[in-house]
Design an enzyme around this catalytic site. Structure first.
Site, PDB file in Angstrom:
ATOM      1  N   ASP A  46      12.885  28.849  28.108  1.00 45.46           N
ATOM      2  CA  ASP A  46      13.062  29.263  26.711  1.00 45.46           C
ATOM      3  C   ASP A  46      12.093  30.358  26.278  1.00 45.46           C
ATOM      4  OD1 ASP A  46      10.735  27.826  26.670  1.00 45.46           O
ATOM      5  OD2 ASP A  46      11.394  26.328  25.221  1.00 45.46           O
ATOM      6  N   HIS A  89       4.833  29.403  34.296  1.00 50.90           N
ATOM      7  CA  HIS A  89       4.118  29.284  33.030  1.00 50.90           C
ATOM      8  C   HIS A  89       5.067  29.156  31.842  1.00 50.90           C
ATOM      9  CE1 HIS A  89       0.144  31.121  34.739  1.00 50.90           C
ATOM     10  NE2 HIS A  89       0.598  30.093  35.422  1.00 50.90           N
ATOM     11  N   ASP A  90       6.350  29.391  32.062  1.00 52.96           N
ATOM     12  CA  ASP A  90       7.354  29.089  31.044  1.00 52.96           C
ATOM     13  C   ASP A  90       7.667  27.594  31.021  1.00 52.96           C
ATOM     14  OD1 ASP A  90      10.336  28.703  30.169  1.00 52.96           O
ATOM     15  OD2 ASP A  90       9.836  30.705  29.454  1.00 52.96           O
ATOM     16  N   THR A 127       7.531  23.305  27.102  1.00 58.75           N
ATOM     17  CA  THR A 127       8.871  22.740  27.060  1.00 58.75           C
ATOM     18  C   THR A 127       9.507  22.879  28.436  1.00 58.75           C
ATOM     19  OG1 THR A 127       9.858  24.844  26.393  1.00 58.75           O
ATOM     20  CG2 THR A 127       9.129  23.353  24.641  1.00 58.75           C
TER      21      THR A 127
END
Length: 729
Positions: free
Chosen positions: A283, A202-203, A279
């Site tokens: 991050d 999910h990042d 992205t």
């Protein structure tokens, strides 16, 4: 716009079509085609009449991106028909057209072609300028990259079919035939591995999709709507009449919608390509959000802190995530109006309760570090504390992922092969500005969904002395994290994650997600996650499993008998009953069924795709935490401190009940190789934040400025926040 009659591109169209032994073939005689600028402009005008799209500024929302993409797909389809193009022409030939010299430029979003970046210390939330030379690479709302060219039945957009042209077996039939619930457990992995893996997924990935305009959840009106009134993205899943489970409820269909098509950099033509709303860099947007507006919403704007819910202050227990009060039904199954799910940097925070636990841990870790940095540097303003803390937490997430998750998933041999092993000490100078960090389609739609095979039937709670307390069925905790509002329960679930064995990595999947996913209140059935995975791969145009084995240098099979040794014999026999050819088998299904490699959780095909993606994540990120000689680089002392971090340390620092824990939280405790130790033990060292004392001055740290489409918007964190505020007001 000026018309051009000369050739935009010259393509040589082979007279023979696609061969199943190679992704693309062009080693035969062909006809030469000159595709003119006039033809492209005419196709564009025709597409605009039928579909329509408006010029946009900044980064448009997903539906507007999809409108532009549909126009470009219509142009691609018209040219393919007009010039009798084959797959290679559509995929590679049309991509050579400079569309910025055509009328297409008028609808091309500026973030895909017109950005200038300057090196700065802090990341933008939206990923723009992660790569100075290629500013849109890996940014939000950019297309997935392709490991191998897609296979669409019409070469451009229609979902994949078998190589013979016949329909593939319905996704539900694949799910029930291959992925029945057997329930084996892995011998070493804990459910913490699943939780962290999903947190990382999910990042990195969330495809743009049509959503219900009211509750912002998936569209659920395909099956019960006449075709003429259906959402144009409907691609519903057929349920056979004889289904062992759904026939009891007279269910013959499950709602499913295709992802939005995306727009390539410079608005290039070509086949359909979905896009990523997140992205591609690691991050921490799970914690901080993927745009400046959400990032501000998550902050107190004092002391660099994130908003939290002090629900248990009177009990002297740590905070929970704040409640999600705007669109409270988004990603949440509420049984009454007094219930609220949680708000975090990523909308799927409530998708599983165990995922909510990881989000809570990392938000607490941010505030823990921010408070300590503020004490060390009382002269720092809110923005500096926030950005410095964010920078440290992102580094922790990167380090834990490469130091703890990937070695279990991939094994040491694969980590070495792809250059993923971390340096024990010092810097790693491997950044390559020509590495496109973008997310691979096969990673997003198949390989990094390997954790679905590991999901348990129930989720356990354990006490601080590591004794089982109770469990709840997984289906009752999906989008229902309300147990965490009970004092102390989050720590019991976290202790459960470090003590409960994960399911084995195999073709067996719990019925909690093959029959009961997102179960509505009052229903005795839900959706089938595995059928969703298979349907998603087909609408992405992912080629069959064997094409990925070929791409990864693995042995391929032209008959089912030749597959023996790659997965269980019974599984191969079952595939032979529903697929025409091994080259038709869906990637997720076969990738999950492959026998794991020695020392690895996954088989060689998934290992290849996952390793390729994380190699991009490390080599293509100029903010990567190990890099030297960048404005964002840590000092040697700071980097040494970050490399001390373990997930178990973060658990110790951000829970109330945990007193002892194994050194590696994603592996079951073992007296000799992974013993439980005290949270006070020097075996679990803390980061010494004194190395961040008296950091850089504000005018030095906010150096990242980008000119966006000539508007000159400042894109440092501080200035972008001011810009976002002005837009809100």
């Amino acid at each position: 716009m000026e018309q051009y009659s000369e050739c935009a591109v010259i393509v040589t169209s082979p007279r023979e079509e696609f061969s199943h032994s190679h992704s693309l073939r062009s080693d035969f005689d062909g006809a030469v085609n000159c595709i003119t600028y006039d033809a492209i402009n005419q196709a564009y005008l025709d597409a605009m009449k039928r579909i329509g799209a408006s010029p946009v500024e900044d980064i448009p929302p997903p539906p507007e991106i999809a409108d532009i993409a549909l126009v470009l797909l219509e142009v691609t389809q018209q040219l393919a028909k007009q010039y009798n193009l084959n797959q290679e022409d559509v995929e590679l030939g049309l991509a050579q057209v400079d569309t910025l010299k055509t009328a297409i430029r008028e609808i091309c979003p500026a973030y895909l072609y017109s950005i200038t970046c300057h090196a700065g210390k802090y990341r933008r939330h939206d990923g723009i300028c992660t790569n100075i030379e290629h500013p849109s690479w890996g940014a939000t709302n950019t297309v997935f990259t392709r490991l191998i060219p897609p296979q669409f039945s019409d070469l451009v957009s229609s979902p994949r079919v078998s190589l013979s042209g016949a329909p593939l077996p319905p996704a539900r039939i694949v799910s029930r035939t291959i992925h029945e619930d057997i329930g084996f457990h892995d011998h070493a992995g804990t459910t913490m591995l699943i939780a962290w893996g999903q947190f990382m997924d999910h990042d990195l990935t969330l495809m743009g999709m049509p959503l219900d305009p009211i509750n912002r959840n998936e569209v659920r009106s395909c099956c019960d709507t006449p075709p003429s009134q259906q959402n144009p993205y409907c691609f519903e899943i057929e349920i056979p009449r004889d289904d062992y489970f759904y026939r009891k409820f007279n269910i013959r269909c499950q709602d499913f919608v295709r992802s939005f098509p995306g727009v390539r950099p410079d608005c290039k033509l070509g086949p359909r390509n979905p896009f990523n709303t997140l992205t591609a860099a690691i991050d921490g947007n799970t914690v901080y959000g993927v745009n400046a507006v959400l990032a501000r919403q998550l902050r107190t704007l004092q002391g660099g802190l994130l908003k939290m819910n002090p629900a248990f202050t009177e009990l002297n227990l740590k905070d929970l995530l704040p409640p999600k009060v705007d669109i409270p039904d988004e990603g949440c199954v509420r049984t009454n109006f007094t219930q609220f799910c949680f708000l975090a940097g990523e909308i799927r925070v409530n998708e599983q309760l165990i995922l909510s636990c990881i989000h809570t841990l990392m938000a607490r870790e941010h505030n823990r570090i921010a408070r300590e940095l503020s004490a060390i540097n009382p002269h720092w303003e809110d923005e500096i504390v926030y950005e410095e803390t964010r920078r440290i937490v992102i580094a922790e997430i990167q380090h834990i992922t490469f130091n703890e998750l990937l070695p279990i998933v991939l094994g040491k041999h694969t980590m070495e092969k792809y250059g993923l092993l971390l340096n024990p000490k010092g810097y790693w100078d491997g950044y390559d500005p020509e590495t496109n960090i973008g997310i691979l389609d096969a990673f997003a739609a198949a390989a990094f969904r390997f954790g679905h095979s590991l999901l348990p039937t129930s989720v356990e709670r354990w006490s601080k002395v590591h004794k089982f307390i109770a469990s709840r069925r997984l289906s009752n905790l999906i989008r229902q994290p309300f147990d965490l509002y009970r004092a102390g329960v989050i720590d019991e679930y976290i202790l459960g994650l470090t003590n409960q064995a994960a399911q084995a990595m195999d073709d067996s999947v719990t019925q909690e997600v093959t029959n009961n996913l997102f179960k509505r209140a009052g229903n005795r059935f839900g959706l089938d996650l595995i059928a969703f995975n298979i349907q998603r791969g087909r609408e992405f145009g992912l080629p069959g499993y064997m094409f990925y084995r070929e791409r990864c240098g693995l042995r391929t099979s032209f008959t089912f008998d030749e597959m023996i040794g790659t997965m269980p014999n019974l599984t191969i026999q079952r595939y032979s009953t529903i697929y025409e050819s091994p080259w038709d088998i869906d990637l997720w299904s076969a990738g999950a069924a492959e026998l794991p490699m020695h020392g690895s959780l996954v088989g060689p095909t998934f290992a290849c795709i996952i390793a390729n993606q994380f190699k991009l994540a490390r080599h293509g990120d100029r903010f990567w935490y190990e890099l030297p000689n960048q404005p964002s680089s840590f000092t040697e002392d700071q980097l040494r401190e970050i490399k001390k971090i373990r997930l178990s340390r973060i658990i110790c620092d951000n829970t109330d009940l945990v007193e002892t824990i194994q050194i590696y939280a994603m592996v079951l405790p073992d007296l000799s190789i992974n013993p439980r130790v005290s949270c006070k033990s020097s075996v679990l060292p803390s980061i010494d934040l004194s190395h961040w004392r008296d950091g850089p001055e504000a005018e030095e740290v906010f150096a990242d400025v980008s000119n966006f489409n000539g508007h000159g918007y400042p894109y440092s964190s501080l200035e972008y926040l001011k810009f976002a505020r002005s837009r809100i007001s």
